[in-house]
Scaffold this motif. Structure first.
Motif, PDB file in Angstrom:
ATOM      1  N   ARG A 234       0.829  -1.205   0.000  1.00 32.37           N
ATOM      2  CA  ARG A 234       0.000   0.000   0.000  1.00 32.37           C
ATOM      3  C   ARG A 234       0.864   1.256   0.000  1.00 32.37           C
ATOM      4  O   ARG A 234       0.604   2.201  -0.746  1.00 32.37           O
ATOM      5  N   LEU A 235       1.909   1.285   0.835  1.00 30.14           N
ATOM      6  CA  LEU A 235       2.748   2.471   0.928  1.00 30.14           C
ATOM      7  C   LEU A 235       3.532   2.697  -0.362  1.00 30.14           C
ATOM      8  O   LEU A 235       3.641   3.838  -0.845  1.00 30.14           O
ATOM      9  N   ALA A 236       4.068   1.643  -0.949  1.00 35.52           N
ATOM     10  CA  ALA A 236       4.794   1.777  -2.212  1.00 35.52           C
ATOM     11  C   ALA A 236       3.889   2.352  -3.297  1.00 35.52           C
ATOM     12  O   ALA A 236       4.295   3.231  -4.076  1.00 35.52           O
ATOM     13  N   ALA A 237       2.649   1.866  -3.367  1.00 34.79           N
ATOM     14  CA  ALA A 237       1.716   2.339  -4.387  1.00 34.79           C
ATOM     15  C   ALA A 237       1.335   3.797  -4.152  1.00 34.79           C
ATOM     16  O   ALA A 237       1.300   4.605  -5.090  1.00 34.79           O
TER      17      ALA A 237
ATOM     18  N   TRP B 101       8.974  -1.069  -6.493  1.00 33.34           N
ATOM     19  CA  TRP B 101       9.018  -0.017  -7.504  1.00 33.34           C
ATOM     20  C   TRP B 101       9.729  -0.452  -8.787  1.00 33.34           C
ATOM     21  O   TRP B 101       9.517   0.127  -9.841  1.00 33.34           O
ATOM     22  N   THR B 102      10.594  -1.461  -8.697  1.00 30.37           N
ATOM     23  CA  THR B 102      11.503  -1.736  -9.815  1.00 30.37           C
ATOM     24  C   THR B 102      11.393  -3.126 -10.408  1.00 30.37           C
ATOM     25  O   THR B 102      11.843  -3.335 -11.541  1.00 30.37           O
ATOM     26  N   GLN B 103      10.835  -4.091  -9.694  1.00 32.71           N
ATOM     27  CA  GLN B 103      10.897  -5.477 -10.154  1.00 32.71           C
ATOM     28  C   GLN B 103       9.583  -5.962 -10.747  1.00 32.71           C
ATOM     29  O   GLN B 103       8.497  -5.539 -10.347  1.00 32.71           O
ATOM     30  N   ASP B 104       9.714  -6.885 -11.698  1.00 27.42           N
ATOM     31  CA  ASP B 104       8.580  -7.641 -12.222  1.00 27.42           C
ATOM     32  C   ASP B 104       8.580  -9.025 -11.582  1.00 27.42           C
ATOM     33  O   ASP B 104       9.608  -9.481 -11.071  1.00 27.42           O
ATOM     34  N   ASN B 105       7.422  -9.696 -11.611  1.00 25.11           N
ATOM     35  CA  ASN B 105       7.323 -11.042 -11.035  1.00 25.11           C
ATOM     36  C   ASN B 105       7.929 -11.059  -9.635  1.00 25.11           C
ATOM     37  O   ASN B 105       8.774 -11.891  -9.294  1.00 25.11           O
TER      38      ASN B 105
ATOM     39  N   MET C 102       4.164  -3.666 -10.203  1.00 25.95           N
ATOM     40  CA  MET C 102       3.308  -2.722  -9.501  1.00 25.95           C
ATOM     41  C   MET C 102       2.939  -1.563 -10.414  1.00 25.95           C
ATOM     42  O   MET C 102       3.768  -1.073 -11.184  1.00 25.95           O
ATOM     43  N   LEU C 103       1.693  -1.130 -10.339  1.00 22.04           N
ATOM     44  CA  LEU C 103       1.236   0.044 -11.072  1.00 22.04           C
ATOM     45  C   LEU C 103       0.679   1.062 -10.091  1.00 22.04           C
ATOM     46  O   LEU C 103       0.041   0.690  -9.117  1.00 22.04           O
ATOM     47  N   PRO C 104       0.941   2.362 -10.369  1.00 21.13           N
ATOM     48  CA  PRO C 104       1.838   2.864 -11.418  1.00 21.13           C
ATOM     49  C   PRO C 104       3.296   2.796 -10.988  1.00 21.13           C
ATOM     50  O   PRO C 104       3.586   2.744  -9.788  1.00 21.13           O
ATOM     51  N   ARG C 105       4.209   2.795 -11.951  1.00 20.66           N
ATOM     52  CA  ARG C 105       5.614   2.944 -11.645  1.00 20.66           C
ATOM     53  C   ARG C 105       5.886   4.408 -11.291  1.00 20.66           C
ATOM     54  O   ARG C 105       5.190   5.308 -11.764  1.00 20.66           O
TER      55      ARG C 105
ATOM     56  N   PRO D 294      15.428   4.833 -11.378  1.00 23.71           N
ATOM     57  CA  PRO D 294      14.581   3.660 -11.097  1.00 23.71           C
ATOM     58  C   PRO D 294      13.612   3.862  -9.936  1.00 23.71           C
ATOM     59  O   PRO D 294      12.681   3.084  -9.777  1.00 23.71           O
ATOM     60  N   ALA D 295      13.841   4.909  -9.104  1.00 18.76           N
ATOM     61  CA  ALA D 295      12.975   5.134  -7.944  1.00 18.76           C
ATOM     62  C   ALA D 295      13.203   6.542  -7.424  1.00 18.76           C
ATOM     63  O   ALA D 295      14.241   7.162  -7.699  1.00 18.76           O
TER      64      ALA D 295
END
Length: 362
Positions: free
Chosen positions: A95-98, A149-153, A169-172, A177-178
């Motif tokens: 939640r916080l990252a998003a 913020w940076t990784q897929d899967n 994660m969306l949105p980036r 990269p961050a």
């Protein structure tokens, strides 16, 4: 340039609300804060910063700095928007990252993310989090958020969280990269060395540690950065209460009265340490007594508060700039019983008469 090497002085605003419903509604307070930030943006202040605290009138009008900074983002164009700091222990990392990523997008890439451990026992109790887990939660969640913020899967198997596999994660964030990451550090060497080992920037408050102690901790931080292969170039936020008026006598008289109002709210919050001790927070049970004894005269003598007319404030800022070369200063102009009109006046005096001279002097 940065605090690693020196450079032109940058000054921004810091907000730790010390107001409650008996004095002012939150609705009105937020409108006034946004107006202050709009003026700071017009006058080329570097940033606006908001803390996270809960329940107490010392900070309690800022339980969600990301939401308030999102409103500020849409009414400003240039200032950096700083969480100073959000508390990962009280927020799920996904939640916080998003939320932080949304703010970076709303501000078109003006976000600086400050993370902190938290320190009030009453807040940990309210969230059902063990005080002794604060450092481990900070370390795990900050790393987790950066990877979200940076990784897929994405997968994570930690002490507190097991996640994934998750899609991207969306949105980036806009900043790749961050967004820049800051760690709020006070007196614990472990926090300084951990931040340095990861290459994170720093947020500090000289009022909590003496300048001498803080200088020692910053030297430790620089040494650890070098040992871990990080650039010596980093950013440092240094926070101060400040009161600026047309003349020195008025500033001292009013600041003393306003700081007393601030301290009454501070003491109530610090009172949550009564009967509590923690190896992770050595000496914090004595904070209430220390705050009760401290006067504005003490703070002025130690250069831990900025009070005066334009000439005095200009001189003090230059002196602080010599103590912390390249630091970004965060000034808390709205504290205690300081009115909106007084805070607006201070922003104008600083923006029109102090900051231009400081930049030219570099």
């Amino acid at each position: 340039m940065s605090a690693g090497q020196g450079g032109p002085m940058k000054v921004g605003l810091n907000f730790l609300p010390t107001v409650g419903p008996a004095e002012m509604s939150a609705e009105r307070f937020y409108d006034e804060i946004i107006e202050l930030c709009e003026l700071a943006d017009e006058l080329s202040f570097a940033h606006v910063k908001l803390v996270e605290h809960h329940f107490h009138e010392w900070g309690g009008y800022s339980p969600d700095p990301v939401a308030l900074l999102s409103a500020i983002a849409r009414r400003t164009r240039r200032v950096r928007l700083v969480t100073g700091a959000v508390t990962p222990a009280f927020n799920h990392p996904v939640r916080l990252a998003a939320s932080l990523s949304v703010l970076d997008n709303l501000s078109h890439g003006r976000l600086d993310v400050g993370f902190g451990r938290g320190f009030l026992p009453s807040e940990f109790e309210a969230f059902g989090v063990a005080l002794e887990d604060s450092r481990a939660l900070l370390e795990e969640n900050v790393e987790l958020i950066e990877q979200l913020w940076t990784q897929d899967n994405f997968r994570w198997n930690g002490r507190f969280h097991t996640l994934g596999p998750l899609p991207a994660m969306l949105p980036r964030p806009v900043q790749q990269p961050a967004p820049p990451v800051f760690i709020a550090a006070t007196t614990s060497p472990e926090t300084f060395t951990w931040a340095a080992s990861h290459g994170y920037n720093l947020m500090v408050m000289p009022v909590v540690a003496s300048h001498q102690r803080l200088t020692e901790l910053l030297d430790l931080y620089r040494k650890t950065r070098a040992e871990c292969g990080h650039s010596p170039d980093f950013r440092l936020h240094v926070s101060y209460h400040a009161y600026v008026a047309e003349n020195h006598a008025e500033a001292v008289e009013r600041a003393e009265r306003h700081y007393e109002a601030y301290r009454s709210k501070q003491l109530e919050a610090y009172g949550s340490w009564r009967g509590v001790t923690s190896q992770l927070y050595p000496g914090y049970e004595r904070m209430e007594q220390a705050a009760r004894r401290t006067t504005t005269a003490d703070l002025m003598a130690a250069d831990n508060i900025i009070i005066g007319g334009v000439p005095e404030v200009r001189t003090t800022l230059r002196r602080i700039g010599e103590l912390y070369p390249g630091a970004e200063l965060s000034l808390q102009l709205r504290f205690g019983s300081v009115s909106h009109a007084e805070a607006m006046r201070a922003v104008r005096l600083l923006g029109e008469q102090v900051l231009p001279d400081l930049v030219e002097a570099e």
